[in-house]
Design a protein around this motif. Structure first.
Motif, PDB file in Angstrom:
ATOM      1  N   ILE A 178       3.614   5.731  -6.177  1.00 31.02           N
ATOM      2  CA  ILE A 178       3.671   5.793  -7.469  1.00 31.02           C
ATOM      3  C   ILE A 178       2.265   6.637  -7.990  1.00 31.02           C
ATOM      4  N   ASN A 179       1.176   6.641  -6.965  1.00 29.53           N
ATOM      5  CA  ASN A 179       0.314   7.482  -7.527  1.00 29.53           C
ATOM      6  C   ASN A 179       0.413   8.931  -7.544  1.00 29.53           C
ATOM      7  N   ASP A 180       1.317   9.227  -6.049  1.00 35.21           N
ATOM      8  CA  ASP A 180       2.075  10.675  -6.415  1.00 35.21           C
ATOM      9  C   ASP A 180       2.789  11.104  -7.099  1.00 35.21           C
ATOM     10  N   CYS A 181       3.996   9.787  -7.834  1.00 33.18           N
ATOM     11  CA  CYS A 181       4.753   9.779  -8.737  1.00 33.18           C
ATOM     12  C   CYS A 181       3.645  10.676 -10.088  1.00 33.18           C
ATOM     13  N   ARG A 182       2.500  10.349 -10.726  1.00 34.40           N
ATOM     14  CA  ARG A 182       2.037  10.222 -11.472  1.00 34.40           C
ATOM     15  C   ARG A 182       1.005  11.527 -11.099  1.00 34.40           C
ATOM     16  N   ASN A 183       0.727  12.114 -10.071  1.00 33.54           N
ATOM     17  CA  ASN A 183      -0.037  13.147  -9.432  1.00 33.54           C
ATOM     18  C   ASN A 183       1.012  14.654 -10.196  1.00 33.54           C
ATOM     19  N   GLU A 184       1.891  13.992  -8.774  1.00 33.00           N
ATOM     20  CA  GLU A 184       2.664  15.164  -8.927  1.00 33.00           C
ATOM     21  C   GLU A 184       4.297  15.535  -9.339  1.00 33.00           C
ATOM     22  N   ALA A 185       4.751  14.388 -10.331  1.00 31.15           N
ATOM     23  CA  ALA A 185       5.672  14.062 -11.398  1.00 31.15           C
ATOM     24  C   ALA A 185       6.888  14.341  -9.700  1.00 31.15           C
ATOM     25  N   VAL A 186       6.570  13.654  -9.843  1.00 34.52           N
ATOM     26  CA  VAL A 186       7.352  13.281  -8.293  1.00 34.52           C
ATOM     27  C   VAL A 186       9.331  12.722  -8.661  1.00 34.52           C
ATOM     28  N   THR A 187       9.755  12.310  -8.594  1.00 38.63           N
ATOM     29  CA  THR A 187      10.942  11.369  -8.322  1.00 38.63           C
ATOM     30  C   THR A 187      11.442  10.728  -6.961  1.00 38.63           C
ATOM     31  N   PHE A 188      11.423   8.780  -7.162  1.00 37.85           N
ATOM     32  CA  PHE A 188      12.215   8.610  -6.046  1.00 37.85           C
ATOM     33  C   PHE A 188      13.107   8.143  -5.934  1.00 37.85           C
ATOM     34  N   GLY A 189      13.972   7.756  -4.779  1.00 36.89           N
ATOM     35  CA  GLY A 189      15.023   7.249  -4.638  1.00 36.89           C
ATOM     36  C   GLY A 189      15.090   5.543  -4.261  1.00 36.89           C
ATOM     37  N   ILE A 190      15.885   4.799  -5.133  1.00 37.36           N
ATOM     38  CA  ILE A 190      15.987   3.267  -5.078  1.00 37.36           C
ATOM     39  C   ILE A 190      17.433   3.347  -3.565  1.00 37.36           C
ATOM     40  N   PRO A 191      17.281   4.100  -3.273  1.00 40.15           N
ATOM     41  CA  PRO A 191      18.253   3.283  -1.611  1.00 40.15           C
ATOM     42  C   PRO A 191      18.544   1.686  -1.838  1.00 40.15           C
ATOM     43  N   VAL A 192      19.949   1.470  -1.954  1.00 34.75           N
ATOM     44  CA  VAL A 192      20.851  -0.604  -2.146  1.00 34.75           C
ATOM     45  C   VAL A 192      21.095  -0.615  -0.351  1.00 34.75           C
ATOM     46  N   TYR A 193      19.779  -1.564   0.323  1.00 32.35           N
ATOM     47  CA  TYR A 193      19.985  -2.286   1.286  1.00 32.35           C
ATOM     48  C   TYR A 193      20.781  -3.053   1.159  1.00 32.35           C
ATOM     49  N   ILE A 194      21.850  -3.427   1.553  1.00 29.95           N
ATOM     50  CA  ILE A 194      23.471  -4.350   1.873  1.00 29.95           C
ATOM     51  C   ILE A 194      24.023  -4.221   2.868  1.00 29.95           C
ATOM     52  N   ASN A 195      24.481  -5.759   3.728  1.00 29.44           N
ATOM     53  CA  ASN A 195      25.150  -5.145   5.080  1.00 29.44           C
ATOM     54  C   ASN A 195      24.422  -4.180   5.780  1.00 29.44           C
ATOM     55  N   ASP A 196      23.263  -4.703   6.142  1.00 32.12           N
ATOM     56  CA  ASP A 196      21.686  -4.413   7.118  1.00 32.12           C
ATOM     57  C   ASP A 196      22.345  -3.158   7.019  1.00 32.12           C
ATOM     58  N   THR A 197      22.666  -2.008   5.517  1.00 30.27           N
ATOM     59  CA  THR A 197      22.344  -1.090   6.257  1.00 30.27           C
ATOM     60  C   THR A 197      22.201   0.064   5.015  1.00 30.27           C
ATOM     61  N   ILE A 198      22.071   1.031   4.775  1.00 29.01           N
ATOM     62  CA  ILE A 198      21.966   1.931   3.755  1.00 29.01           C
ATOM     63  C   ILE A 198      22.212   3.652   3.440  1.00 29.01           C
ATOM     64  N   THR A 199      22.863   3.263   2.796  1.00 29.37           N
ATOM     65  CA  THR A 199      23.770   4.415   2.479  1.00 29.37           C
ATOM     66  C   THR A 199      23.790   5.746   1.403  1.00 29.37           C
ATOM     67  N   PHE A 200      23.960   4.411  -0.189  1.00 30.27           N
ATOM     68  CA  PHE A 200      24.362   4.976  -1.282  1.00 30.27           C
ATOM     69  C   PHE A 200      22.818   4.665  -2.469  1.00 30.27           C
TER      70      PHE A 200
ATOM     71  N   GLU B 130       1.359  -0.968  -0.178  1.00 27.02           N
ATOM     72  CA  GLU B 130      -0.090  -0.376  -0.392  1.00 27.02           C
ATOM     73  C   GLU B 130       0.709   1.328   0.192  1.00 27.02           C
ATOM     74  N   ARG B 131       1.929   1.250   0.466  1.00 28.09           N
ATOM     75  CA  ARG B 131       3.102   2.489   0.719  1.00 28.09           C
ATOM     76  C   ARG B 131       3.262   2.408  -0.375  1.00 28.09           C
ATOM     77  N   TYR B 132       3.244   1.759  -1.206  1.00 26.27           N
ATOM     78  CA  TYR B 132       4.456   2.480  -2.498  1.00 26.27           C
ATOM     79  C   TYR B 132       2.943   2.432  -3.930  1.00 26.27           C
ATOM     80  N   LYS B 133       1.523   1.703  -3.372  1.00 26.24           N
ATOM     81  CA  LYS B 133       0.766   2.404  -4.134  1.00 26.24           C
ATOM     82  C   LYS B 133       0.474   3.741  -3.830  1.00 26.24           C
ATOM     83  N   GLN B 134       0.754   4.549  -2.714  1.00 28.41           N
ATOM     84  CA  GLN B 134       1.005   5.784  -2.300  1.00 28.41           C
ATOM     85  C   GLN B 134       1.808   6.162  -3.843  1.00 28.41           C
TER      86      GLN B 134
END
Length: 212
Positions: free
Chosen positions: A31-53, A25-29
């Motif tokens: 994508i809908n925000d991306c469609r309605n507001e033309a925003v971009t989003f980030g895909i941070p890499v989850y690796i070794n129990d961390t998120i940095t890049f 549900e959170r990602y459906k929201q």
């Protein structure tokens, strides 16, 4: 810059097409925000129990929408970023987000190194008996083939963090050189194993010079 997050255990590079199946549900929201507001989003890499890049992506199209609201979407990767802050809920939304700092893409690679990379890549593909279409070194960009070089996710993550094209080329050259050496040794070992048991024409030793 403050952007929404869609964390994944995957690495994406600028210019790459990113197909995603959206069912939470959170990602459906998101994508809908991306469609309605033309925003971009980030895909941070989850690796070794961390998120940095991670990599910023832009929604290109919603390919399919299902009865339960889930979607197949196509995005394109744009810029690489470093995560500065991470919030489980971005500005009252269901999805996460945070502040990021974009990494500069310094195109300081030289033609000679690009030619070396393509030459070694062609050698590797030939050893694996996989077809390799010729690429013009003048138009070659590492990100084009990064997923087709046999890198582990850890190596792809290392590459993601390199701002200088020259550093990326050297990283790939080292990887391809090592891979080719290892594959050559494997092929040699395979050949020796296959020869074992065959009749061979050995030259007998001359024992006249040996003393017991």
């Amino acid at each position: 810059m403050r952007i929404p997050f869609f964390p994944l255990k995957s690495v994406f590079f600028p210019g790459e097409k990113v197909p995603l199946h959206i069912f939470e549900e959170r990602y459906k929201q998101l994508i809908n925000d991306c469609r309605n507001e033309a925003v971009t989003f980030g895909i941070p890499v989850y690796i070794n129990d961390t998120i940095t890049f991670g990599t910023e992506v832009q929604l290109v199209e919603v390919v399919n929408t299902y009865e339960n609201g889930s979607m197949d979407v196509l995005c394109v990767a744009r810029q690489i970023f470093k995560v500065i802050t991470f919030d489980n809920s971005l500005d009252g939304k269901l999805y996460a987000g945070g502040n990021v700092q974009y990494l500069e893409n310094i195109k300081d690679g030289n033609l000679a190194d690009k030619e070396k990379v393509l030459e070694k890549l062609e050698t590797l593909y030939s050893m694996m008996e996989v077809s390799f279409a010729p690429i013009d070194p003048n138009k070659f960009e590492i990100y084009q083939l990064v997923h087709k070089m046999g890198l582990s996710i850890e190596q792809e993550y290392q590459l993601l963090q390199l701002s200088h094209e020259n550093d990326r080329l050297q990283f790939i050259l080292k990887h391809l050189t090592t891979t080719i050496q290892v594959l050559s040794e494997i092929n040699r070992t395979k050949m020796l194993i296959e020869l074992n048991g065959h009749f061979k024409n050995f030259d007998p030793l001359e024992f006249k010079d040996f003393k017991i």
